[in-house]
Motif scaffolding. Structure first.
Motif, PDB file in Angstrom:
ATOM      1  N   LYS A 150      -1.406   3.878   8.107  1.00 15.22           N
ATOM      2  CA  LYS A 150       0.033   3.965   8.386  1.00 15.22           C
ATOM      3  C   LYS A 150       0.762   4.769   7.315  1.00 15.22           C
ATOM      4  CE  LYS A 150       4.143   1.000   8.763  1.00 15.22           C
ATOM      5  NZ  LYS A 150       4.637  -0.410   8.773  1.00 15.22           N
ATOM      6  N   TYR A 151       0.402   4.514   6.062  1.00 17.05           N
ATOM      7  CA  TYR A 151       1.092   5.177   4.954  1.00 17.05           C
ATOM      8  C   TYR A 151       0.337   6.400   4.422  1.00 17.05           C
ATOM      9  CZ  TYR A 151       4.134   1.122   4.936  1.00 17.05           C
ATOM     10  OH  TYR A 151       5.034   0.141   5.294  1.00 17.05           O
ATOM     11  N   LYS A 152      -0.723   6.785   5.150  1.00 15.69           N
ATOM     12  CA  LYS A 152      -1.474   8.006   4.835  1.00 15.69           C
ATOM     13  C   LYS A 152      -2.026   7.988   3.401  1.00 15.69           C
ATOM     14  CE  LYS A 152       0.929  10.902   8.198  1.00 15.69           C
ATOM     15  NZ  LYS A 152       1.424   9.745   8.968  1.00 15.69           N
ATOM     16  N   LYS A 153      -2.746   6.913   3.096  1.00 17.64           N
ATOM     17  CA  LYS A 153      -3.387   6.761   1.796  1.00 17.64           C
ATOM     18  C   LYS A 153      -4.893   6.967   1.927  1.00 17.64           C
ATOM     19  CE  LYS A 153       0.614   5.668   0.123  1.00 17.64           C
ATOM     20  NZ  LYS A 153       1.370   6.613  -0.739  1.00 17.64           N
ATOM     21  N   ARG A 154      -5.487   7.521   0.881  1.00 11.86           N
ATOM     22  CA  ARG A 154      -6.923   7.804   0.897  1.00 11.86           C
ATOM     23  C   ARG A 154      -7.713   6.589   0.450  1.00 11.86           C
ATOM     24  NH1 ARG A 154      -9.441  11.718  -3.342  1.00 11.86           N
ATOM     25  NH2 ARG A 154     -11.429  10.648  -3.487  1.00 11.86           N
ATOM     26  N   VAL A 155      -8.738   6.237   1.219  1.00 12.80           N
ATOM     27  CA  VAL A 155      -9.603   5.106   0.895  1.00 12.80           C
ATOM     28  C   VAL A 155     -11.050   5.566   0.927  1.00 12.80           C
ATOM     29  CG1 VAL A 155     -10.343   2.780   1.509  1.00 12.80           C
ATOM     30  CG2 VAL A 155      -7.959   3.463   1.889  1.00 12.80           C
ATOM     31  N   ASP A 156     -11.760   5.315  -0.155  1.00  6.82           N
ATOM     32  CA  ASP A 156     -13.192   5.605  -0.268  1.00  6.82           C
ATOM     33  C   ASP A 156     -13.915   4.274  -0.066  1.00  6.82           C
ATOM     34  OD1 ASP A 156     -15.615   6.889  -0.928  1.00  6.82           O
ATOM     35  OD2 ASP A 156     -15.404   6.311  -3.027  1.00  6.82           O
ATOM     36  N   LEU A 157     -14.312   4.005   1.166  1.00  7.81           N
ATOM     37  CA  LEU A 157     -14.852   2.697   1.541  1.00  7.81           C
ATOM     38  C   LEU A 157     -16.376   2.717   1.601  1.00  7.81           C
ATOM     39  CD1 LEU A 157     -14.567  -0.205   2.736  1.00  7.81           C
ATOM     40  CD2 LEU A 157     -14.372   0.890   4.983  1.00  7.81           C
ATOM     41  N   HIS A 158     -16.986   1.686   1.005  1.00 11.28           N
ATOM     42  CA  HIS A 158     -18.440   1.526   1.073  1.00 11.28           C
ATOM     43  C   HIS A 158     -18.749   0.094   1.500  1.00 11.28           C
ATOM     44  CE1 HIS A 158     -19.168   5.413  -0.878  1.00 11.28           C
ATOM     45  NE2 HIS A 158     -18.106   5.110  -1.597  1.00 11.28           N
ATOM     46  N   LEU A 159     -19.494  -0.030   2.583  1.00 12.93           N
ATOM     47  CA  LEU A 159     -19.869  -1.327   3.131  1.00 12.93           C
ATOM     48  C   LEU A 159     -21.377  -1.479   3.021  1.00 12.93           C
ATOM     49  CD1 LEU A 159     -19.025  -3.894   4.720  1.00 12.93           C
ATOM     50  CD2 LEU A 159     -19.452  -2.588   6.814  1.00 12.93           C
ATOM     51  N   TYR A 160     -21.818  -2.510   2.290  1.00 13.78           N
ATOM     52  CA  TYR A 160     -23.244  -2.693   2.022  1.00 13.78           C
ATOM     53  C   TYR A 160     -23.846  -3.761   2.926  1.00 13.78           C
ATOM     54  CZ  TYR A 160     -22.709   0.409  -1.887  1.00 13.78           C
ATOM     55  OH  TYR A 160     -22.460   1.521  -2.645  1.00 13.78           O
ATOM     56  N   PRO A 161     -24.890  -3.381   3.705  1.00 13.74           N
ATOM     57  CA  PRO A 161     -25.516  -4.343   4.616  1.00 13.74           C
ATOM     58  C   PRO A 161     -26.253  -5.439   3.854  1.00 13.74           C
ATOM     59  CG  PRO A 161     -26.796  -2.309   4.536  1.00 13.74           C
ATOM     60  CD  PRO A 161     -25.526  -2.053   3.769  1.00 13.74           C
ATOM     61  N   VAL A 208       0.830  -1.208   0.000  1.00 14.70           N
ATOM     62  CA  VAL A 208       0.000   0.000   0.000  1.00 14.70           C
ATOM     63  C   VAL A 208       0.864   1.258   0.000  1.00 14.70           C
ATOM     64  CG1 VAL A 208      -1.615   1.342   1.425  1.00 14.70           C
ATOM     65  CG2 VAL A 208      -2.027  -1.085   1.011  1.00 14.70           C
ATOM     66  N   SER A 209       2.059   1.144   0.517  1.00  8.85           N
ATOM     67  CA  SER A 209       2.961   2.303   0.562  1.00  8.85           C
ATOM     68  C   SER A 209       3.238   2.864  -0.824  1.00  8.85           C
ATOM     69  CB  SER A 209       4.281   1.928   1.231  1.00  8.85           C
ATOM     70  OG  SER A 209       4.970   0.924   0.478  1.00  8.85           O
ATOM     71  N   GLY A 210       3.068   2.043  -1.870  1.00  7.17           N
ATOM     72  CA  GLY A 210       3.354   2.480  -3.229  1.00  7.17           C
ATOM     73  C   GLY A 210       2.200   3.127  -3.956  1.00  7.17           C
ATOM     74  N   LEU A 211       1.042   3.225  -3.326  1.00  8.13           N
ATOM     75  CA  LEU A 211      -0.117   3.834  -3.980  1.00  8.13           C
ATOM     76  C   LEU A 211       0.143   5.290  -4.327  1.00  8.13           C
ATOM     77  CD1 LEU A 211      -3.095   2.444  -1.855  1.00  8.13           C
ATOM     78  CD2 LEU A 211      -2.713   2.012  -4.288  1.00  8.13           C
ATOM     79  N   ARG A 212      -0.216   5.684  -5.568  1.00  3.45           N
ATOM     80  CA  ARG A 212      -0.068   7.075  -6.005  1.00  3.45           C
ATOM     81  C   ARG A 212      -1.367   7.859  -5.862  1.00  3.45           C
ATOM     82  NH1 ARG A 212       3.355   8.363 -10.441  1.00  3.45           N
ATOM     83  NH2 ARG A 212       1.490   9.076 -11.516  1.00  3.45           N
ATOM     84  N   GLY A 213      -2.491   7.177  -5.762  1.00  3.62           N
ATOM     85  CA  GLY A 213      -3.782   7.854  -5.705  1.00  3.62           C
ATOM     86  C   GLY A 213      -4.755   7.104  -4.815  1.00  3.62           C
ATOM     87  N   PRO A 214      -5.993   7.545  -4.767  1.00  2.00           N
ATOM     88  CA  PRO A 214      -6.987   6.950  -3.872  1.00  2.00           C
ATOM     89  C   PRO A 214      -7.470   5.587  -4.329  1.00  2.00           C
ATOM     90  CG  PRO A 214      -8.016   8.616  -5.239  1.00  2.00           C
ATOM     91  CD  PRO A 214      -6.549   8.690  -5.525  1.00  2.00           C
TER      92      PRO A 214
END
Length: 211
Positions: free
Chosen positions: A166-177, A134-140
């Motif tokens: 930890k690596y300060k990466k942006r995550v757009d998380l959606h959890l569907y019930p 994940v440390s290598g991510l360039r975008g969200p």
């Protein structure tokens, strides 16, 4: 299908500068991933869906797992990297290109985004083995999960999200019930139409930031 550097791609055109390298599920390259590519095209986005199995069509889930296990990390990254080059040629110098996949393809999409120069990643219920990548991510990353997914959710909440923080990466998380693994796939017993519709609308909204 278009062959590029030894890989077969299903290429669709778009009107925006957004492009996506698409990766199929464990079942192999099929009409489903083509339908996703066509839907992206209808919304203005270019895509290149790669046949990561190189023409092999598993008859069973077990056969799919065997093919998947035979793939090396270098092969997967070569396929995605060539998809990236193909879309850059298609769109031009101002292209914003990401990865997108479902289940196995979602994990491969995340692997590619962690190791190559992609601008974003859309992962529908897929996981990677090395969360430190994940440390290598360039975008969200946009991550789509079903609440009843007993295999992916422990990885997502216990490994991936802590690593992203930890690596300060942006995550757009959606959890569907009340949604199971592969809730987006039509025709599957776990398909959840309401969750699928909402997830797709969220994906289009996510992509709009890169236009």
């Amino acid at each position: 299908m278009l062959k590029h550097q030894g890989w077969d791609f299903f290429l669709t055109k778009g009107q925006t500068r957004v492009g996506l390298v698409l990766i199929h599920e464990i079942f192999g390259f099929d009409d489903y991933i083509k339908s996703v590519a066509n839907e992206l095209s209808k919304n203005g986005h270019c895509s290149a869906a790669v046949d990561i199995y190189r023409g092999k069509r598993p008859a069973t889930l077990e056969e799919g797992f065997k093919i998947r296990e035979s793939l090396s990390k270098d092969e997967i990254l070569d396929a995605l990297g060539n998809g990236l080059k193909l879309l850059k040629m298609q769109i031009g110098n101002n292209a914003r290109i990401g990865t997108m996949g479902f289940c196995m393809g979602g994990g491969f999409a995340l692997l590619g985004a962690c190791n190559l120069e992609f601008d974003f990643c859309i992962d529908y219920y897929g996981m990677t083995q090395k969360v430190e990548d994940v440390s290598g991510l360039r975008g969200p990353v946009q991550l789509m999960l079903g609440s009843e997914d007993e295999r992916i959710n422990p990885w997502a909440f216990q490994s991936f999200l802590p690593s992203a923080m930890k690596y300060k990466k942006r995550v757009d998380l959606h959890l569907y019930p009340n949604a199971r693994h592969a809730f987006y796939r039509p025709g599957w017993e776990g398909h959840n139409p309401d969750a699928a519709r909402d997830a797709w609308s969220k994906t289009l909204l996510f992509l709009s930031q890169f236009k």
